[in-house]
Design a protein around this motif. Sequence first.
Motif, PDB file in Angstrom:
ATOM      1  N   PHE A   1      -4.285  -5.137   4.896  1.00 58.49           N
ATOM      2  CA  PHE A   1      -3.504  -4.277   4.076  1.00 58.49           C
ATOM      3  C   PHE A   1      -5.439  -3.959   3.351  1.00 58.49           C
ATOM      4  O   PHE A   1      -6.086  -4.641   2.788  1.00 58.49           O
ATOM      5  CB  PHE A   1      -3.178  -4.444   3.221  1.00 58.49           C
ATOM      6  CG  PHE A   1      -1.041  -5.039   3.010  1.00 58.49           C
ATOM      7  CD1 PHE A   1      -0.844  -3.859   3.782  1.00 58.49           C
ATOM      8  CD2 PHE A   1      -0.692  -6.145   3.852  1.00 58.49           C
ATOM      9  CE1 PHE A   1       0.841  -4.387   4.785  1.00 58.49           C
ATOM     10  CE2 PHE A   1       0.009  -6.266   3.892  1.00 58.49           C
ATOM     11  CZ  PHE A   1       1.079  -4.799   4.512  1.00 58.49           C
ATOM     12  N   LYS A   2      -5.523  -2.591   3.095  1.00 56.47           N
ATOM     13  CA  LYS A   2      -6.408  -2.107   2.230  1.00 56.47           C
ATOM     14  C   LYS A   2      -6.639  -2.199   0.576  1.00 56.47           C
ATOM     15  O   LYS A   2      -7.059  -3.205  -0.228  1.00 56.47           O
ATOM     16  CB  LYS A   2      -7.056  -0.866   2.790  1.00 56.47           C
ATOM     17  CG  LYS A   2      -7.845  -0.505   3.763  1.00 56.47           C
ATOM     18  CD  LYS A   2      -8.242   0.322   4.369  1.00 56.47           C
ATOM     19  CE  LYS A   2      -8.982   0.613   5.985  1.00 56.47           C
ATOM     20  NZ  LYS A   2      -9.114   2.020   6.313  1.00 56.47           N
ATOM     21  N   GLU A   3      -5.488  -1.747  -0.026  1.00 54.37           N
ATOM     22  CA  GLU A   3      -5.158  -2.072  -0.846  1.00 54.37           C
ATOM     23  C   GLU A   3      -2.596  -2.946  -0.541  1.00 54.37           C
ATOM     24  O   GLU A   3      -2.878  -2.178   0.010  1.00 54.37           O
ATOM     25  CB  GLU A   3      -4.530  -0.716  -1.907  1.00 54.37           C
ATOM     26  CG  GLU A   3      -6.685  -0.107  -2.299  1.00 54.37           C
ATOM     27  CD  GLU A   3      -6.476   1.036  -2.954  1.00 54.37           C
ATOM     28  OE1 GLU A   3      -5.042   1.426  -3.082  1.00 54.37           O
ATOM     29  OE2 GLU A   3      -7.569   1.371  -3.481  1.00 54.37           O
ATOM     30  N   ILE A   4      -3.412  -3.572  -1.326  1.00 55.96           N
ATOM     31  CA  ILE A   4      -1.345  -3.788  -1.310  1.00 55.96           C
ATOM     32  C   ILE A   4      -0.935  -2.976  -3.301  1.00 55.96           C
ATOM     33  O   ILE A   4       0.407  -2.539  -2.077  1.00 55.96           O
ATOM     34  CB  ILE A   4      -1.519  -4.977  -1.772  1.00 55.96           C
ATOM     35  CG1 ILE A   4       0.112  -6.259  -1.513  1.00 55.96           C
ATOM     36  CG2 ILE A   4      -1.919  -5.717  -3.176  1.00 55.96           C
ATOM     37  CD1 ILE A   4       0.493  -5.810   0.295  1.00 55.96           C
ATOM     38  N   THR A   5      -1.356  -2.867  -3.741  1.00 54.65           N
ATOM     39  CA  THR A   5      -0.073  -2.101  -4.793  1.00 54.65           C
ATOM     40  C   THR A   5      -1.656  -1.301  -6.200  1.00 54.65           C
ATOM     41  O   THR A   5      -3.287  -2.179  -5.523  1.00 54.65           O
ATOM     42  CB  THR A   5       0.133  -3.292  -6.124  1.00 54.65           C
ATOM     43  OG1 THR A   5       0.810  -2.810  -7.149  1.00 54.65           O
ATOM     44  CG2 THR A   5      -0.756  -4.266  -6.375  1.00 54.65           C
ATOM     45  N   ASP A   6      -1.227  -1.162  -6.684  1.00 58.54           N
ATOM     46  CA  ASP A   6      -2.394  -0.127  -7.461  1.00 58.54           C
ATOM     47  C   ASP A   6      -2.673  -0.744  -9.597  1.00 58.54           C
ATOM     48  O   ASP A   6      -3.148  -0.462  -9.854  1.00 58.54           O
ATOM     49  CB  ASP A   6      -1.696   1.721  -8.641  1.00 58.54           C
ATOM     50  CG  ASP A   6      -0.122   1.383  -8.920  1.00 58.54           C
ATOM     51  OD1 ASP A   6       0.395   0.449  -9.142  1.00 58.54           O
ATOM     52  OD2 ASP A   6       0.065   2.063  -9.637  1.00 58.54           O
ATOM     53  N   ARG A   7      -1.616  -2.052  -9.707  1.00 55.42           N
ATOM     54  CA  ARG A   7      -2.226  -3.376 -10.346  1.00 55.42           C
ATOM     55  C   ARG A   7      -3.875  -3.438 -11.100  1.00 55.42           C
ATOM     56  O   ARG A   7      -4.708  -3.844  -9.558  1.00 55.42           O
ATOM     57  CB  ARG A   7      -1.415  -4.405 -10.195  1.00 55.42           C
ATOM     58  CG  ARG A   7      -0.102  -4.772 -10.472  1.00 55.42           C
ATOM     59  CD  ARG A   7       1.007  -5.717 -10.371  1.00 55.42           C
ATOM     60  NE  ARG A   7       0.381  -6.899 -10.614  1.00 55.42           N
ATOM     61  CZ  ARG A   7       0.747  -8.120 -10.944  1.00 55.42           C
ATOM     62  NH1 ARG A   7       1.980  -7.983 -10.474  1.00 55.42           N
ATOM     63  NH2 ARG A   7       0.228  -8.998 -11.715  1.00 55.42           N
ATOM     64  N   LYS A   8      -4.053  -3.326 -12.267  1.00 56.93           N
ATOM     65  CA  LYS A   8      -5.375  -3.720 -12.152  1.00 56.93           C
ATOM     66  C   LYS A   8      -5.809  -5.403 -11.837  1.00 56.93           C
ATOM     67  O   LYS A   8      -7.128  -5.605 -11.388  1.00 56.93           O
ATOM     68  CB  LYS A   8      -6.097  -3.420 -13.771  1.00 56.93           C
ATOM     69  CG  LYS A   8      -5.556  -1.724 -13.429  1.00 56.93           C
ATOM     70  CD  LYS A   8      -6.215  -1.028 -12.711  1.00 56.93           C
ATOM     71  CE  LYS A   8      -6.515   0.682 -12.705  1.00 56.93           C
ATOM     72  NZ  LYS A   8      -6.649   1.423 -12.223  1.00 56.93           N
TER      73      LYS A   8
ATOM     74  N   LEU B   1      -7.049  -7.700  -6.848  1.00 50.02           N
ATOM     75  CA  LEU B   1      -8.378  -6.776  -6.618  1.00 50.02           C
ATOM     76  C   LEU B   1      -8.686  -6.958  -5.224  1.00 50.02           C
ATOM     77  O   LEU B   1      -9.346  -6.098  -4.406  1.00 50.02           O
ATOM     78  CB  LEU B   1      -9.325  -8.311  -7.116  1.00 50.02           C
ATOM     79  CG  LEU B   1      -9.557  -8.402  -8.053  1.00 50.02           C
ATOM     80  CD1 LEU B   1     -10.909  -9.315  -8.237  1.00 50.02           C
ATOM     81  CD2 LEU B   1     -10.305  -7.300  -8.966  1.00 50.02           C
ATOM     82  N   SER B   2      -8.160  -8.022  -4.561  1.00 50.14           N
ATOM     83  CA  SER B   2      -7.895  -7.397  -2.718  1.00 50.14           C
ATOM     84  C   SER B   2      -6.641  -8.706  -2.180  1.00 50.14           C
ATOM     85  O   SER B   2      -6.617  -9.655  -3.075  1.00 50.14           O
ATOM     86  CB  SER B   2      -9.018  -8.108  -1.914  1.00 50.14           C
ATOM     87  OG  SER B   2      -9.469  -8.907  -2.260  1.00 50.14           O
TER      88      SER B   2
ATOM     89  N   ARG C   1       5.003  -5.693   2.401  1.00 52.50           N
ATOM     90  CA  ARG C   1       4.037  -4.901   1.697  1.00 52.50           C
ATOM     91  C   ARG C   1       5.167  -4.851  -0.050  1.00 52.50           C
ATOM     92  O   ARG C   1       4.574  -5.624  -1.250  1.00 52.50           O
ATOM     93  CB  ARG C   1       3.653  -3.358   1.377  1.00 52.50           C
ATOM     94  CG  ARG C   1       3.048  -2.489   0.426  1.00 52.50           C
ATOM     95  CD  ARG C   1       2.601  -1.283   0.305  1.00 52.50           C
ATOM     96  NE  ARG C   1       1.673  -1.426   1.891  1.00 52.50           N
ATOM     97  CZ  ARG C   1       0.377  -0.765   2.154  1.00 52.50           C
ATOM     98  NH1 ARG C   1      -0.413  -1.163   0.424  1.00 52.50           N
ATOM     99  NH2 ARG C   1      -0.366  -0.538   2.858  1.00 52.50           N
TER     100      ARG C   1
END
Length: 174
Positions: free
Chosen positions: A24-31, A34-35, A113
């Motif tokens: 996965f490139k991004e899993i969530t928009d949580r700050k 990180l990865s 996901r």
Amino acid sequence: MRWSLTQLKKFSNESIAVNEKIQFKEITDRKDVLSINETSVEGEMHVGSRRIGINLTIDTVVNMLDSRTSENIEVPLHIESYEEFDEEAEETDELDENVHPVTHTLDLEPVVRELIVVNLPNVITKSDAVPAGGKNWSVMTEDELDDEEERKVDPRLSKLQSLLTESDNENKED
């Protein structure tokens, strides 16, 4: 991790092994996330007449920020779940949380996901020790806080405080 229903119907009333790796490139928009490292998805798919059941085991490592120190820490996740895909269910139907409608293709990626995001910890830290303090702040007990508040005098009332101390001194002399 996508199969067409016609492809799966060939294995009706049989089991199919699932052994996939996803990045996965991004899993969530949580700050604080990180990865995410490569995710291993294993399981067994049971193809029925109108429902497809999958026992899933998901293993991954998520890189997150420590809630107290903001350092990068690795959080291993091991998730086991049973998911069902129903051909006759509609998107608008009220279904159990592990039952998903499927029309032409069965795609596991959104389900994986979602399971990872739901199982992410809200607060994570390396140590259980409470920090003693930092720049311009410190940890204190309630008694210490009460003592400090008693010692503090409002600057507008400081002259009155000096009068009180003078009267206390006069009373002691008497």
